[in-house]
Design a protein around this motif. Structure first.
Motif, mmCIF file in Angstrom:
data_model
loop_
_atom_site.group_PDB
_atom_site.id
_atom_site.type_symbol
_atom_site.label_atom_id
_atom_site.label_comp_id
_atom_site.label_asym_id
_atom_site.label_seq_id
_atom_site.Cartn_x
_atom_site.Cartn_y
_atom_site.Cartn_z
ATOM 1 N N VAL A 34 7.060 30.422 56.158
ATOM 2 C CA VAL A 34 5.992 31.421 56.074
ATOM 3 C C VAL A 34 6.547 32.640 55.356
ATOM 4 O O VAL A 34 7.725 32.967 55.489
ATOM 5 N N VAL B 123 11.076 32.244 58.194
ATOM 6 C CA VAL B 123 10.427 33.353 57.494
ATOM 7 C C VAL B 123 11.227 33.530 56.208
ATOM 8 O O VAL B 123 12.452 33.705 56.255
ATOM 9 N N SER C 152 7.474 36.416 54.449
ATOM 10 C CA SER C 152 7.854 37.587 55.226
ATOM 11 C C SER C 152 6.717 38.611 55.251
ATOM 12 O O SER C 152 6.051 38.826 54.234
ATOM 13 N N ARG C 153 6.481 39.209 56.430
ATOM 14 C CA ARG C 153 5.434 40.233 56.587
ATOM 15 C C ARG C 153 6.050 41.479 57.236
ATOM 16 O O ARG C 153 5.884 41.715 58.431
ATOM 17 N N ASP D 42 1.498 35.735 66.479
ATOM 18 C CA ASP D 42 0.280 35.909 65.685
ATOM 19 C C ASP D 42 -0.401 34.582 65.339
ATOM 20 O O ASP D 42 -1.597 34.567 65.052
ATOM 21 N N ASP D 43 0.351 33.488 65.350
ATOM 22 C CA ASP D 43 -0.205 32.167 65.075
ATOM 23 C C ASP D 43 0.439 31.159 66.023
ATOM 24 O O ASP D 43 1.455 30.531 65.684
ATOM 25 N N GLU E 276 5.737 35.838 64.153
ATOM 26 C CA GLU E 276 4.871 34.862 63.485
ATOM 27 C C GLU E 276 4.216 33.938 64.510
ATOM 28 O O GLU E 276 3.030 33.645 64.413
#
Length: 117
Positions: free
Chosen positions: A61, A25, A63-64, A14-15, A11
């Motif tokens: 955030v 997460v 979960s991805r 990516d950010d 995370e």
């Protein structure tokens, strides 16, 4: 890449704006928490609502899973390509990616990329 907090590390990769924040997460429960969030007591398996009560400044955030899978594939590709691994602890190692291709990595003209693994 810190695999002790792998989802959090992805995370933040990516950010970058998430760096240094108390981050978790979540998907109803905390999947992984940053070290900053662990300090006041947030931990994996904790209900998201309880995590927010424990740490009011927590940034949650969603979960991805697909992003974590892609990052895992990238990490293993580095290892297969011969990235140097320096063990610091049973749960933490430093991965230095040098060169390209397969087999032992050759030093490149660029500074080595160091990732927490």
């Amino acid at each position: 890449m810190d695999v002790g907090a792998f989802f959090v590390a992805v995370e933040r990769r990516d950010d970058p704006g998430l760096s240094g924040l108390r981050l978790a997460v979540v998907d109803r429960v905390v999947s992984r928490a940053s070290y900053e969030a662990r300090a006041p007591g947030v931990h994996a398996g904790m209900r998201a609502a309880d995590a927010h009560r424990t740490c009011p400044t927590l940034v949650a955030v969603p979960s991805r899973p697909a992003a974590y899978e892609r990052a895992s594939v990238e990490l293993f590709a580095l290892l297969r390509a011969g990235a140097a691994v320096e063990a610091e602890h049973v749960a933490r190692s430093l991965v230095t990616a040098r060169g390209t291709g397969t087999g032992p990595a050759a030093p490149s003209s660029h500074a080595p990329a160091r990732s927490r693994a």
